[in-house]
Design an enzyme around this catalytic site. Structure first.
Site, mmCIF file in Angstrom:
data_model
loop_
_atom_site.group_PDB
_atom_site.id
_atom_site.type_symbol
_atom_site.label_atom_id
_atom_site.label_comp_id
_atom_site.label_asym_id
_atom_site.label_seq_id
_atom_site.Cartn_x
_atom_site.Cartn_y
_atom_site.Cartn_z
ATOM 1 N N GLY B 122 9.269 6.906 -10.742
ATOM 2 C CA GLY B 122 9.657 6.725 -12.211
ATOM 3 C C GLY B 122 10.400 5.119 -12.005
ATOM 4 O O GLY B 122 11.517 4.954 -12.038
ATOM 5 N N SER B 156 2.604 8.538 -11.964
ATOM 6 C CA SER B 156 1.705 9.290 -11.422
ATOM 7 C C SER B 156 2.118 10.754 -10.795
ATOM 8 O O SER B 156 3.189 10.457 -10.177
ATOM 9 C CB SER B 156 0.945 8.578 -10.201
ATOM 10 O OG SER B 156 0.639 7.228 -10.603
ATOM 11 N N GLU B 239 4.929 0.690 0.959
ATOM 12 C CA GLU B 239 3.625 0.434 0.557
ATOM 13 C C GLU B 239 2.664 -0.244 0.759
ATOM 14 O O GLU B 239 1.508 0.086 0.845
ATOM 15 C CB GLU B 239 4.141 0.405 -1.108
ATOM 16 C CG GLU B 239 2.953 0.500 -1.892
ATOM 17 C CD GLU B 239 3.530 0.401 -3.561
ATOM 18 O OE1 GLU B 239 2.696 0.435 -4.438
ATOM 19 O OE2 GLU B 239 4.809 0.363 -3.792
#
Ligand code: FAD
Lengths: 288, 377
Positions: B122, B156, B239
């Site tokens: 979030g 997601s 990431e």
């Protein structure tokens, strides 16, 4: 897996860069532009003594005994410095043509329907009969057109890719240098996003090509080499174009070096193994 | 420059291959994309199998090279993708491992590794996308709780998540980057509402998350209060490391399938199409080498992925879109039929230049952080 330069490879690269800065710096480059078609034989012998041509010959035969990855690093530096002359042809002839390894004999070759440096060469590989001179777009590469294209040699394709990589890296540096120093609207033009994004794309193309070229030097696989060449041609030609754009009006002058990189990149891109040839080779490999 | 594998790497690959060959045939059929509970169960079950076989923590503890081999081999074998475990394994987990207390690590990490809990991310808000630091979801301290109000978007897997790594503003008066805090939000807390959003591909991959006076224990805070931006940067650097290894392998396989399809339907005779596929092959060969280059760099820098990640993401996201545009050329009129292969992939490929930092933002990162150009405007 350790896919990065070894300390020896770094040292080799630094050594070649240093030699070329001393023997073929900016002044020598511009002097060469002023006298087109003249090959500096003394420089050629210096390259020979430094092992540029004999790099991959076994030590037993008087060579340096290194491999394709090292040759690629040396040719990248040559491309970066815009070093003139039939470098690839002479390098490939070392061991075959007497004197080529030591830089005493200059060897040219038929490549992609053209011969670079035909008149300056002592020996020509391939069928150069019926050669017709062109008024070469590149002031540093005299050219002849020949009827027969000549067979492509994977090592020549790879070393050409390495030279293109040198140009790709150099034009990225030139663009960034200019973008940091040239001011308009009260700030360096490199603070404008449109310019930043051109520079970022220059780096992305150069670094992607670098990975492909270095890997192809390790595997020596013809498909890897074809891929490396496609990426490097693109990085050099489009890179030089974008670098020219970043330079503004200065980029369109004879005085700035950008056009020399673009024109050389165009010349190298015409050598065998690029564009349609490379794409068809890879397509055929895909369909197998 | 060495592309060969060490004996240890070779041993790892062989062991993994053998295991994959044994277990993959025992997997049940994949659930349909719209069956969210089914997808959650499937993805968690796969993670549990990895855990039992000793591969669960490959994303965290293994060297970058071993991680790359893992992603390469699982993709080659057609094993399931991380799916719903993505945020837990690749975002929240590594962040908790790096920044959490011993208690927090003991509480949250084992359930991620064992495939028991799903996490979502979030971060983005309706008014804070590329400019993430402008986020406004407010957390007010009330005793040993934060009371959180605001909304998140593009989250997601929110529908099936147990936990959300949540960025909130704890000090509205501080400079933007200094008033943000990282919280672990239980998705079943009172005041959390999830509203699925339909993507252009038709399915509900992400959601809006509304937070209305949600009470989150202070013990759920990772890092110090107002230090959430730094904690987040740790997450983002994970990431951009090896995240796309499997996908590059998959793209190269698709390219081969496109060539076969084109030969079958006759489009191969068109030199324009052939050359386009040949060029794409060069592109993905290069992207594979760039991955290996970046992994080797990370390995040499003690496992930390370098700036090469932005270079890779820029090039790859574009190449992936080109790949599926070429697929449309191979398909001809069938490229408009959602039941044909590659058509949905073509639609999803459109998100690649947006999610996890748009291409424009990535170019800014390359220009300023790698090339050292002055700050943009
Ligand atoms: C499939 C998908 C999954 C996602 N999953 C998650 C998730 O799980 N959790 C989560 O928190 N977020 C998620 N996101 C959100 C994603 O991170 C954001 O969409 C992304 O950061 C862009 O923000 P935005 O959508 O607000 O676009 P904006 O920031 O509004 O951008 C709009 C346009 O303006 C451009 N732009 C913006 N700022 C600049 C600038 N400074 N310079 C130049 N151009 C600029 C952008 O490039 C873009 O073209 C997901 C997104 C997608 C597409």
């Amino acid at each position: 897996m350790r896919f990065r330069l070894t300390d020896d490879q770094r040292a080799l690269r630094a050594g070649v860069r240093d030699l070329l800065e001393r023997r073929f710096g900016r002044e020598a480059l511009r002097a060469a532009v002023a006298v087109p078609g003249r090959l500096d034989r003394a420089l050629w012998r210096t390259l020979g003594e430094a092992g540029f041509f004999a790099l991959r010959l076994p030590e037993a035969d008087g060579g340096v005994g290194l491999g394709l990855p090292e040759a690629v690093l040396a040719f990248e530096e040559a491309g970066r410095a815009l070093l003139p002359g039939p470098l690839v042809a002479t390098h490939l002839a070392a061991g075959g043509v007497p004197g080529a390894a030591r830089g005493e004999t200059v060897v040219a070759a038929v490549d992609g329907g053209l011969v670079e440096w035909l008149e300056a060469a002592d020996v020509v590989h391939g069928d150069a009969s019926g050669a017709v001179p062109l008024r070469s777009v590149d002031p540093l590469t005299p050219l002849h057109r020949v009827p027969a294209p000549g067979p492509p040699d994977p090592v020549a394709v790879l070393l050409t890719a390495a030279e293109q990589l040198g140009t790709a890296g150099r034009v990225c540096e030139l663009a960034v240098q200019h973008a940091r120093t040239r001011e308009q609207f009260g700030r360096p033009v490199g603070a404008f996003q449109a310019v930043q994004h051109l520079c970022a794309d220059l780096l992305v193309r150069a670094e992607t090509a670098r990975a492909a070229v270095y890997a192809a030097a390790v595997t020596a696989d013809p498909a890897d080499i074809a891929a490396a060449r496609l990426l490097a041609d693109e990085a050099a030609v489009r890179g030089a174009r974008d670098c020219l754009q970043v330079h503004g009006g200065m980029g369109f002058t004879w005085e700035a070096d950008v056009h020399l990189h673009l024109k050389r990149a165009w010349v190298r891109a015409r050598r065998a193994g690029g564009s349609a040839e490379g794409e068809e080779l890879l397509a055929a490999a895909l369909a197998r | 420059m060495d592309l060969s594998r060490t004996p240890e790497e070779e041993e790892f690959r062989t062991r993994l291959r053998t295991w994959l060959a044994a277990v993959l045939p025992t997997l049940p059929a994949r659930p349909s994309p719209d069956d969210w509970p089914g997808r959650r169960a499937y993805d968690l079950r796969w993670q549990r199998m990895l855990y039992d076989a000793g591969y669960a923590d490959v994303h965290w503890d293994a060297s970058p090279t071993v991680r790359m081999i893992f992603l390469e081999e699982t993709e080659r074998a057609g094993a399931p993708y991380v799916g719903a475990n993505f945020v837990g394994l690749l975002h929240a987990g590594p962040t908790i491992a790096a920044e959490g207390t011993a208690d927090q690590r003991a509480r949250w990490l084992p359930p991620i590794l064992r495939g028991e809990q799903v996490w979502c991310q979030g971060f983005s808000e309706p008014d804070a996308g590329s400019d993430l630091a402008s986020l406004r979801t407010r957390a007010r301290r009330d005793g040993d709780h934060y009371v959180v109000t605001g909304s998140k978007i593009w989250t997601s897997h929110a529908e099936v998540a147990d936990w959300c790594e949540l960025l909130v503003r704890t000090d509205p008066a501080a400079p933007r980057h200094r008033g943000i805090t990282w919280l672990a939000l239980p998705m079943d807390a009172e005041g959390v509402t999830v509203r699925p959003l339909r993507t252009l591909a038709g399915s509900a991959e992400f959601a809006e998350v509304f937070l209305d006076e949600v009470r989150v224990p202070v013990a759920n805070r990772v890092g110090e209060e107002n230090d959430g931006w730094r904690v987040t940067m740790v997450t983002l650097s994970f990431e951009r490391g090896t995240a796309f290894v499997g996908e590059v392998v998959a793209c190269r396989r698709v390219l081969g399938e496109l060539a076969s399809a084109a030969r079958e339907n006759g489009r191969w005779d068109d030199p324009v199409l052939r050359r386009r596929l040949g060029r794409l092959d060069a592109e993905f060969r290069a992207l594979w080498r760039l991955t290996q280059w970046n992994v080797s760099e990370a390995e040499a820098n003690g496992g930390v992925p370098g700036v090469g990640g932005s270079v890779f993401k820029l090039r790859y996201s574009h190449a992936r879109q080109e790949l599926y545009d070429a697929a449309a050329e191979v398909l001809g009129p069938d490229c408009l039929d959602l039941d044909r292969p590659w058509v949905l992939d073509r639609l999803s490929s459109l998100s690649y230049t947006i999610a996890a930092g748009t291409s424009q933002i990535q170019r800014g990162i390359v220009a300023e952080r790698i090339l050292g150009l002055p700050r943009g405007r």
